[in-house]
Scaffold this motif. Structure first.
Motif, PDB file in Angstrom:
ATOM      1  N   ILE A 112     -75.447  14.255  52.773  1.00 39.56           N
ATOM      2  CA  ILE A 112     -75.843  13.138  51.903  1.00 39.56           C
ATOM      3  C   ILE A 112     -75.831  13.542  50.426  1.00 39.56           C
ATOM      4  O   ILE A 112     -75.473  12.749  49.554  1.00 39.56           O
ATOM      5  N   GLN A 113     -76.240  14.793  50.166  1.00 36.76           N
ATOM      6  CA  GLN A 113     -76.314  15.276  48.779  1.00 36.76           C
ATOM      7  C   GLN A 113     -75.496  16.562  48.632  1.00 36.76           C
ATOM      8  O   GLN A 113     -76.047  17.632  48.331  1.00 36.76           O
ATOM      9  N   PRO A 114     -74.176  16.490  48.853  1.00 36.06           N
ATOM     10  CA  PRO A 114     -73.370  17.721  48.874  1.00 36.06           C
ATOM     11  C   PRO A 114     -73.411  18.512  47.565  1.00 36.06           C
ATOM     12  O   PRO A 114     -73.442  19.745  47.584  1.00 36.06           O
ATOM     13  N   ASP A 115     -73.431  17.815  46.429  1.00 36.20           N
ATOM     14  CA  ASP A 115     -73.460  18.538  45.144  1.00 36.20           C
ATOM     15  C   ASP A 115     -74.745  19.355  45.007  1.00 36.20           C
ATOM     16  O   ASP A 115     -74.717  20.513  44.577  1.00 36.20           O
ATOM     17  N   LEU A 116     -75.847  18.732  45.390  1.00 37.19           N
ATOM     18  CA  LEU A 116     -77.140  19.399  45.338  1.00 37.19           C
ATOM     19  C   LEU A 116     -77.171  20.588  46.301  1.00 37.19           C
ATOM     20  O   LEU A 116     -77.659  21.678  45.956  1.00 37.19           O
ATOM     21  N   ALA A 117     -76.625  20.362  47.492  1.00 40.06           N
ATOM     22  CA  ALA A 117     -76.587  21.430  48.508  1.00 40.06           C
ATOM     23  C   ALA A 117     -75.793  22.629  48.001  1.00 40.06           C
ATOM     24  O   ALA A 117     -76.247  23.782  48.117  1.00 40.06           O
ATOM     25  N   HIS A 118     -74.634  22.373  47.403  1.00 44.28           N
ATOM     26  CA  HIS A 118     -73.803  23.491  46.929  1.00 44.28           C
ATOM     27  C   HIS A 118     -74.442  24.191  45.729  1.00 44.28           C
ATOM     28  O   HIS A 118     -74.289  25.404  45.568  1.00 44.28           O
ATOM     29  N   GLU A 119     -75.167  23.432  44.914  1.00 49.25           N
ATOM     30  CA  GLU A 119     -75.909  24.043  43.804  1.00 49.25           C
ATOM     31  C   GLU A 119     -76.961  25.009  44.342  1.00 49.25           C
ATOM     32  O   GLU A 119     -77.103  26.142  43.856  1.00 49.25           O
ATOM     33  N   LEU A 120     -77.702  24.552  45.359  1.00 49.53           N
ATOM     34  CA  LEU A 120     -78.728  25.403  45.974  1.00 49.53           C
ATOM     35  C   LEU A 120     -78.089  26.608  46.660  1.00 49.53           C
ATOM     36  O   LEU A 120     -78.569  27.739  46.517  1.00 49.53           O
ATOM     37  N   LEU A 121     -77.008  26.391  47.393  1.00 51.75           N
ATOM     38  CA  LEU A 121     -76.318  27.492  48.075  1.00 51.75           C
ATOM     39  C   LEU A 121     -75.845  28.550  47.072  1.00 51.75           C
ATOM     40  O   LEU A 121     -75.935  29.758  47.339  1.00 51.75           O
ATOM     41  N   GLN A 122     -75.361  28.106  45.916  1.00 52.51           N
ATOM     42  CA  GLN A 122     -74.901  29.068  44.901  1.00 52.51           C
ATOM     43  C   GLN A 122     -76.072  29.853  44.316  1.00 52.51           C
ATOM     44  O   GLN A 122     -75.967  31.061  44.078  1.00 52.51           O
ATOM     45  N   MET A 123     -77.202  29.184  44.112  1.00 54.27           N
ATOM     46  CA  MET A 123     -78.398  29.883  43.612  1.00 54.27           C
ATOM     47  C   MET A 123     -78.870  30.935  44.613  1.00 54.27           C
ATOM     48  O   MET A 123     -79.223  32.058  44.234  1.00 54.27           O
ATOM     49  N   ILE A 124     -78.855  30.572  45.891  1.00 57.48           N
ATOM     50  CA  ILE A 124     -79.240  31.537  46.939  1.00 57.48           C
ATOM     51  C   ILE A 124     -78.262  32.703  46.941  1.00 57.48           C
ATOM     52  O   ILE A 124     -78.657  33.872  47.051  1.00 57.48           O
ATOM     53  N   THR A 125     -76.971  32.391  46.801  1.00 60.80           N
ATOM     54  CA  THR A 125     -75.932  33.438  46.813  1.00 60.80           C
ATOM     55  C   THR A 125     -76.122  34.402  45.648  1.00 60.80           C
ATOM     56  O   THR A 125     -76.070  35.631  45.826  1.00 60.80           O
ATOM     57  N   ASP A 126     -76.341  33.870  44.455  1.00 62.53           N
ATOM     58  CA  ASP A 126     -76.517  34.724  43.273  1.00 62.53           C
ATOM     59  C   ASP A 126     -77.740  35.633  43.436  1.00 62.53           C
ATOM     60  O   ASP A 126     -77.690  36.826  43.104  1.00 62.53           O
ATOM     61  N   THR A 127     -78.821  35.065  43.974  1.00 62.64           N
ATOM     62  CA  THR A 127     -80.039  35.855  44.214  1.00 62.64           C
ATOM     63  C   THR A 127     -79.775  36.941  45.256  1.00 62.64           C
ATOM     64  O   THR A 127     -80.177  38.108  45.092  1.00 62.64           O
ATOM     65  N   THR A 128     -79.083  36.565  46.327  1.00 66.00           N
ATOM     66  CA  THR A 128     -78.815  37.491  47.438  1.00 66.00           C
ATOM     67  C   THR A 128     -77.934  38.655  47.000  1.00 66.00           C
ATOM     68  O   THR A 128     -78.170  39.808  47.385  1.00 66.00           O
ATOM     69  N   ILE A 129     -76.926  38.373  46.181  1.00 63.56           N
ATOM     70  CA  ILE A 129     -76.051  39.447  45.689  1.00 63.56           C
ATOM     71  C   ILE A 129     -76.870  40.455  44.867  1.00 63.56           C
ATOM     72  O   ILE A 129     -76.775  41.670  45.075  1.00 63.56           O
ATOM     73  N   ALA A 130     -77.697  39.946  43.957  1.00 69.59           N
ATOM     74  CA  ALA A 130     -78.532  40.844  43.137  1.00 69.59           C
ATOM     75  C   ALA A 130     -79.498  41.632  44.021  1.00 69.59           C
ATOM     76  O   ALA A 130     -79.709  42.840  43.817  1.00 69.59           O
ATOM     77  N   TYR A 131     -80.069  40.968  45.008  1.00 77.03           N
ATOM     78  CA  TYR A 131     -81.038  41.583  45.932  1.00 77.03           C
ATOM     79  C   TYR A 131     -80.380  42.700  46.740  1.00 77.03           C
ATOM     80  O   TYR A 131     -80.912  43.808  46.840  1.00 77.03           O
ATOM     81  N   LEU A 132     -79.203  42.418  47.296  1.00 78.62           N
ATOM     82  CA  LEU A 132     -78.538  43.420  48.139  1.00 78.62           C
ATOM     83  C   LEU A 132     -78.002  44.588  47.313  1.00 78.62           C
ATOM     84  O   LEU A 132     -78.047  45.736  47.744  1.00 78.62           O
ATOM     85  N   LYS A 133     -77.512  44.300  46.109  1.00 81.69           N
ATOM     86  CA  LYS A 133     -77.055  45.393  45.243  1.00 81.69           C
ATOM     87  C   LYS A 133     -78.217  46.336  44.902  1.00 81.69           C
ATOM     88  O   LYS A 133     -78.050  47.553  44.865  1.00 81.69           O
ATOM     89  N   ALA A 134     -79.385  45.745  44.691  1.00 81.92           N
ATOM     90  CA  ALA A 134     -80.568  46.567  44.400  1.00 81.92           C
ATOM     91  C   ALA A 134     -81.014  47.353  45.639  1.00 81.92           C
ATOM     92  O   ALA A 134     -81.500  48.482  45.523  1.00 81.92           O
ATOM     93  N   GLN A 135     -80.857  46.760  46.828  1.00 86.59           N
ATOM     94  CA  GLN A 135     -81.147  47.503  48.067  1.00 86.59           C
ATOM     95  C   GLN A 135     -80.243  48.730  48.176  1.00 86.59           C
ATOM     96  O   GLN A 135     -80.689  49.825  48.529  1.00 86.59           O
ATOM     97  N   VAL A 136     -78.963  48.548  47.864  1.00 83.93           N
ATOM     98  CA  VAL A 136     -77.998  49.659  47.941  1.00 83.93           C
ATOM     99  C   VAL A 136     -78.352  50.735  46.915  1.00 83.93           C
ATOM    100  O   VAL A 136     -78.350  51.931  47.220  1.00 83.93           O
TER     101      VAL A 136
END
Length: 351
Positions: free
Chosen positions: A176-200
């Motif tokens: 129903i709200q694909p633009d909003l969903a992809h915005e949220l997915l990208q925010m999660i992705t950006d956070t996850t990349i930073a998080y995993l790089k810091a884990q490494v």
């Protein structure tokens, strides 16, 4: 940084992920640090869930328990995928025997204003402190697996507000709200990349990405909603450490996931080993796929079933594991029998 240098470590898992020849498959179990172990239950009685996650000494002790008690070839960080939504600004409650609750889920654009891409060192430093402590205590006995939830799976909780078998509200949000969903997915992705790089950077030797709810999506929806974000995460990490993707139920996407450049693919028990290998190809390591409920079988039956699985996968580019997390009612000696059978099988094929 490569954390396997400088000492003689049990690096079976890392060598298998890199495609090197090994004497036997490495073995570990998803959710191995947890509720089937009496030693863990003692700590659970004393401390709340997030207290266990956020206290580096406790997270370290729990992470090491299965290495010491059942002899697995890898430690996996004791934490939770929902520390990321928590770090992004959502309240997360973990209620014993009920599961996760996010009291104020994301439903509208104004809700999205409450979510941010954080500085992971401000919000998740306790994880990196735990990793450093674990690496010191492991002292080369086994590599350490870091992890995070895949963006689609985290969106499920952030939108639905609780666990679900269907996550229909989360799916509807994407439709129903694909633009909003992809915005949220990208925010999660950006956070996850930073998080995993810091884990490494803190010392994780390899990373596993858990897409626990991938199987709720059709192949087309997986390609649109989940895979593009998994690709970004794998691309950001694969040159630093080996990366494993575990997208439960998404057997239809094995070929696409193998094409991301990941080193390993976790599979559940709903696909035959030969079909998984055919779909994934020969240049990636497969991990799995024992049904956790089979660990409740009488030990002679269990050992026979594990041997059957090992024979089906063979000893090249394969990690022995479960097809999902270990159940809380599995006896410890059954978990140990699973691990021992893999080790014994390795001795048998070497003769």
């Amino acid at each position: 940084m490569n954390n396997c240098e400088g000492y003689d470590m049990n690096d079976l898992l890392l060598r298998t992920l890199r495609g090197e020849a090994t004497s036997r498959p490495p073995v570990w179990m998803m959710r191995q640090a947890g509720r089937y172990l009496p030693e863990y239950m003692v700590l659970r009685e004393k401390y709340g869930f997030f207290e266990r996650c956020q206290t580096p000494e406790l997270a370290c002790e729990i992470t090491l328990q299965p290495v010491d008690i059942i002899g697995v070839d890898a430690a996996i960080l004791f934490s939770d995928i929902l520390v990321v939504p928590q770090a992004m600004g959502l309240e997360v409650q973990l209620i014993e025997s009920k599961g996760p609750v996010l009291p104020e889920p994301i439903k509208t654009r104004s809700d999205l204003q409450r979510v941010r891409v954080p500085d992971v060192h401000e919000t998740l430093q306790y994880v990196f402190d735990a990793i450093q402590l674990i690496k010191k205590e492991l002292n080369g006995r086994a590599p350490l697996i870091g992890f995070a939830g895949a963006p689609w799976t985290l969106l499920c909780y952030m939108v639905q507000g609780k666990g679900s078998k269907t996550f229909d509200e989360a799916k509807a949000f994407c439709y129903i709200q694909p633009d909003l969903a992809h915005e949220l997915l990208q925010m999660i992705t950006d956070t996850t990349i930073a998080y995993l790089k810091a884990q490494v950077k803190a010392g994780a030797d390899t990373i596993q990405l858990f897409d626990s709810w991938a199987g709720l999506l059709s192949p087309e929806d997986f390609s649109n909603i989940s895979l593009p974000y998994i690709k970004q995460i794998v691309a950001a990490l694969k040159d630093e450490v080996p990366v494993i993707i575990f997208a439960k139920g998404a057997w239809y996407a094995l070929e696409d996931m193998a094409a991301t450049g990941a080193h390993g693919l976790g599979i559940d028990w709903c696909i035959k080993p030969e079909l998984a290998r055919k779909a994934a190809g020969n240049n990636i390591t497969l991990q799995g796929n024992f049904d956790p409920a089979k660990l409740l079988s009488p030990i002679p039956v269990l050992k026979k079933e594990v041997s059957k699985m090992l024979n089906a996968f063979g000893n090249g580019r394969y990690i022995a594991n479960l097809g999902h997390g270990i159940l809380p009612n599995v006896p410890v000696d059954h978990a140990r029998a699973f691990v021992d059978t893999v080790k014994e099988w390795g001795i048998a094929i070497a003769k």
